[in-house]
Every structure is written in structure tokens, then in C-alpha cells.
Design a protein around this motif. Sequence first.
Motif, short mmCIF file in Angstrom:
data_model
loop_
_atom_site.label_atom_id
_atom_site.label_comp_id
_atom_site.label_asym_id
_atom_site.label_seq_id
_atom_site.Cartn_x
_atom_site.Cartn_y
_atom_site.Cartn_z
N LEU A 53 0.82 -1.21 0.00
CA LEU A 53 0.00 0.00 0.00
C LEU A 53 0.85 1.26 0.00
N GLU A 54 2.03 1.20 0.61
CA GLU A 54 2.88 2.39 0.69
C GLU A 54 3.68 2.61 -0.59
N TRP A 55 4.02 1.53 -1.30
CA TRP A 55 4.89 1.68 -2.46
C TRP A 55 4.26 1.25 -3.77
N GLY A 56 3.11 0.61 -3.73
CA GLY A 56 2.43 0.29 -4.98
C GLY A 56 1.71 1.51 -5.53
N ALA A 57 1.43 1.50 -6.82
CA ALA A 57 0.67 2.58 -7.44
C ALA A 57 -0.81 2.33 -7.19
N LEU A 58 -1.55 3.38 -6.86
CA LEU A 58 -2.96 3.26 -6.54
C LEU A 58 -3.79 4.01 -7.58
N SER A 59 -4.79 3.33 -8.13
CA SER A 59 -5.69 4.00 -9.06
C SER A 59 -6.49 5.06 -8.31
N GLY A 60 -6.81 6.12 -9.01
CA GLY A 60 -7.56 7.20 -8.39
C GLY A 60 -6.67 8.23 -7.72
N ASP A 61 -5.35 7.95 -7.64
CA ASP A 61 -4.44 8.92 -7.01
C ASP A 61 -4.27 10.16 -7.87
N LEU A 62 -4.26 9.99 -9.17
CA LEU A 62 -3.97 11.08 -10.09
C LEU A 62 -5.13 11.18 -11.09
N ARG A 63 -6.11 12.00 -10.76
CA ARG A 63 -7.29 12.09 -11.61
C ARG A 63 -7.19 13.22 -12.63
N SER A 64 -6.30 14.16 -12.43
CA SER A 64 -6.24 15.31 -13.32
C SER A 64 -4.79 15.78 -13.44
N LEU A 65 -4.55 16.68 -14.38
CA LEU A 65 -3.20 17.22 -14.58
C LEU A 65 -2.70 17.98 -13.35
N PRO A 66 -3.52 18.82 -12.69
CA PRO A 66 -3.02 19.47 -11.46
C PRO A 66 -2.58 18.47 -10.39
N LEU A 77 4.85 9.99 -7.55
CA LEU A 77 5.38 9.43 -8.79
C LEU A 77 6.46 8.39 -8.52
N ALA A 78 7.10 8.46 -7.34
CA ALA A 78 8.08 7.43 -7.00
C ALA A 78 7.40 6.07 -6.90
N ARG A 79 6.12 6.05 -6.58
CA ARG A 79 5.39 4.78 -6.51
C ARG A 79 5.33 4.10 -7.87
N LEU A 80 5.27 4.89 -8.94
CA LEU A 80 5.15 4.33 -10.28
C LEU A 80 6.37 3.48 -10.63
N VAL A 81 7.53 3.85 -10.10
CA VAL A 81 8.76 3.07 -10.31
C VAL A 81 8.87 1.96 -9.28
N ALA A 82 8.60 2.29 -8.01
CA ALA A 82 8.71 1.28 -6.95
C ALA A 82 7.76 0.12 -7.19
N ALA A 83 6.59 0.39 -7.78
CA ALA A 83 5.60 -0.67 -8.01
C ALA A 83 6.12 -1.73 -8.97
N LEU A 84 7.10 -1.38 -9.80
CA LEU A 84 7.66 -2.35 -10.74
C LEU A 84 8.32 -3.52 -10.03
N PHE A 85 8.78 -3.31 -8.81
CA PHE A 85 9.56 -4.31 -8.10
C PHE A 85 8.72 -5.04 -7.04
N LEU A 122 11.53 3.95 -17.13
CA LEU A 122 10.64 5.01 -17.59
C LEU A 122 9.42 4.43 -18.31
N GLY A 123 9.65 3.39 -19.13
CA GLY A 123 8.52 2.76 -19.80
C GLY A 123 7.58 2.10 -18.81
N GLY A 124 8.15 1.46 -17.77
CA GLY A 124 7.31 0.85 -16.75
C GLY A 124 6.55 1.88 -15.95
N ALA A 125 7.20 3.00 -15.62
CA ALA A 125 6.51 4.06 -14.88
C ALA A 125 5.38 4.66 -15.73
N ALA A 126 5.63 4.86 -17.02
CA ALA A 126 4.58 5.39 -17.91
C ALA A 126 3.42 4.41 -18.01
N ALA A 127 3.73 3.11 -18.06
CA ALA A 127 2.67 2.10 -18.12
C ALA A 127 1.83 2.11 -16.85
N ASN A 128 2.48 2.21 -15.70
CA ASN A 128 1.73 2.27 -14.44
C ASN A 128 0.89 3.53 -14.35
#
Length: 239
Positions: A53-66, A77-85, A122-128
Amino acid sequence: MRGLNGKPRVFIPIPPRERPIRRWATPVLFLLLWGCFVAASLLPPGEQRRLLLEWGALSGDLRSLPELLASLRDGHLARLVAALFLHADWAHLVGNLLFLLIFGAPAERAMGPWRFLALFLLGGAAANLAAVLAIGTPDRLIIGASGAVSALIGAYLALFPTARLGLVLPLGLFLQFVRMPAAVLIGVWAGLQLVYTFVGPAFGAVAWSAHLAGFAVGGAFGLVSRAAIHRRMKRVHGF
């Protein structure tokens, strides 16, 4: 200068030995993925869940550009990379490791370890990120290296469109090894990811959108950098 028989000596220069090409990114990623899973599996169940929960990417975290821009400050955004592992179970991990070895080794040989590592992360973070934005249900956990591996598959197809892959097919009582065009096999795989995004096995439990996004990012990366990568291959490998 002449030799003892009076004929001129001919000196043929010995070409310098090629520096050995070290391909370290694939084994390093393999060990990191494996080691992170083993280390997490040794934790008590409560600690494992908190880690995800602390390092995985969570849906709904980023709903808009702001919110996306604000996440640059709070570390989301560090979660997007950490979630790969982080992986859910052994089957989840082994599947990603298998595809990493199949497509990662030739891709790293072509593009070099640093470019390869950048594409994986970077590709994995973009995919997440794509999965975070695409999944409508909030607080769905997105983990695993599938998006990053999909980016490697996309880059592999862009770099080696005429390559052939070995496949073991059951023919009656025997197993037959055949070689098929990589474009056909990868095309079937990509088509299945598209279908499974809307309906299919483990619907809603697998971030198929991350696979598609990673594949697209890797393919675009391979197409954009193909000329530079081919020049590198000619310089380093001599072809």
C-alpha cells in the motif's frame, strides 16, 4: 627493411582486441525483481500489505493534470517506479522474469545497458501511470513489472521486425520446436492484451491497460531511436 633473403619485410599490424561488451542490466534487473519479492515474502502478512500500500501505485491517485503536477512534490510518482519491483505471487513474478529474459537479453545487446535500463524504468513508470489514469475504480493496487516488460517487447518488435522466435508446440504425443516470425507472436499477444482490457480472464484484477501502454511506449522508443541503435550495433558489434 629487408629480410635475410633480401626480400622486403611486410609488417601486418595486429588489430587491437575488442573490449568485451558487458551486458549487466538484464541480470541486475532479474536479481532485483527476485530479491525484492523474496524479501517482501519474508515479512509478516500485515507488513507485506503495508509495504504494497505504501509503495504500490494506486488508481484514483492522479485524476487530473493538477494532481499529477502536485504529485511531483509529495513523492507519489516514485510509486510508479517502486511498483515495478513488487509482485502479488510467484506466478506473477516468474511470468515477468521469463519475458524479461526472452526479450531483455537481445534488446540490451542492441541498445546497450544504460538505454535499456532507462527504457525499463521510464517505460514501466509510464505504463503504471496509464493504468492509474485508466482504471475507474479508486484505490486499486497496481504492482508488477509487466508494464516495463511490455515496453521491452514493443522495443524488440520495433528494432527486430523480421526476427523469428522459437516456440514449442504440442503435436499429438510429441513436442515440436518451431520458429515463427516475432511480429506474428507479438501481434497475437498485443491483440489479446487489447481484448482482455475490456473482457477476459482475471478481468478487473490485471492492469491490462498497463501492458498496452508499456508496449506503445517501447515501440515508440524503438522507432525513434532505431537509427542511433543500429549505428551503435555497427560500431560495437561490427554489423
